[in-house]
Motif scaffolding. Structure first.
Motif, PDB file in Angstrom:
ATOM      1  N   UNK A 164      29.319  23.227 -33.620  1.00  0.00           N
ATOM      2  CA  UNK A 164      28.435  23.165 -34.792  1.00  0.00           C
ATOM      3  C   UNK A 164      29.140  22.473 -35.950  1.00  0.00           C
ATOM      4  N   UNK A 165      30.405  22.817 -36.166  1.00  0.00           N
ATOM      5  CA  UNK A 165      31.198  22.227 -37.239  1.00  0.00           C
ATOM      6  C   UNK A 165      31.312  20.709 -37.057  1.00  0.00           C
ATOM      7  N   UNK A 166      31.305  20.253 -35.797  1.00  0.00           N
ATOM      8  CA  UNK A 166      31.410  18.821 -35.505  1.00  0.00           C
ATOM      9  C   UNK A 166      30.048  18.123 -35.525  1.00  0.00           C
ATOM     10  N   UNK A 167      29.002  18.836 -35.947  1.00  0.00           N
ATOM     11  CA  UNK A 167      27.679  18.230 -36.082  1.00  0.00           C
ATOM     12  C   UNK A 167      26.854  18.212 -34.816  1.00  0.00           C
ATOM     13  N   UNK A 168      27.262  18.978 -33.822  1.00  0.00           N
ATOM     14  CA  UNK A 168      26.488  19.059 -32.572  1.00  0.00           C
ATOM     15  C   UNK A 168      25.522  20.225 -32.653  1.00  0.00           C
ATOM     16  N   UNK A 169      24.627  20.287 -31.693  1.00  0.00           N
ATOM     17  CA  UNK A 169      23.613  21.341 -31.658  1.00  0.00           C
ATOM     18  C   UNK A 169      23.778  22.148 -30.371  1.00  0.00           C
TER      19      UNK A 169
END
Length: 173
Positions: A164-169
């Motif tokens: 999540x922190x890396x912008x993934x879902x």
């Protein structure tokens, strides 16, 4: 006899964090050894990469023990001092990782670049990339997905939060 052989003790870095991820994934720590077990065929090139990484980090020999009956290769570092370093400095644990419900160490979680490297080590060992296919209104769609599987709930939760922190879902199923 009775004197531990020394190792090089590196400072925190991305490659050290990647090593932590590899050990959390396919590794194990006993009182005197660190072992990483990989598939002898599918992970042949990766095994060479891991051996080079360990040698670069700790400046120690790595014993390679293939078991052709089950297509596994064990990369073994027999150094009590490495075990101490892994436990005392890196935050890893001796023994069964599942029973102990291991997690990513705090020092790794604090730095995004360390966390990214650790997740890379985890996905390289306990993960996979595959194509997800589905059909909507008669039209087929396909895209890549990452799957990560582990039996430690805190580790699953930490990887979820990292992604999540890396912008993934990410999803936990």
């Amino acid at each position: 006899i009775g004197i531990s052989k020394p190792i090089y003790k590196p400072a925190f870095s991305t490659i050290l964090a990647e090593f932590v991820g590899i050990v959390l994934g396919d590794g194990g720590i006993s009182k005197r050894q660190v072992t990483i077990s990989l598939h002898s065929i599918d992970d042949k090139e990766y095994s060479q990469y891991v051996v080079a990484l360990i040698k670069k980090l700790f400046r120690v020999p790595v014993s390679i023990h293939p078991d052709k009956n089950v297509k596994v290769v064990d990369l073994v570092i027999s150094r009590t001092e490495l075990v101490r370093f892994c436990v005392d400095r890196l935050g890893l644990k001796i023994g069964n990782k599942v029973k102990q419900q291991v997690d990513i160490p705090t020092w790794v979680k604090k730095e995004k670049k360390y966390l990214s490297a650790c997740v890379r080590g985890l996905v390289d060992t306990d993960g996979s990339v595959f194509f997800h296919r589905y059909k909507v209104n008669g039209r087929w769609y396909r895209y890549k997905k990452i799957s990560f599987s582990n039996r430690s709930e805190p580790l699953i939760d930490s990887v979820f939060e990292a992604l999540q922190k890396f912008g993934m879902n990410p999803r936990i199923t």
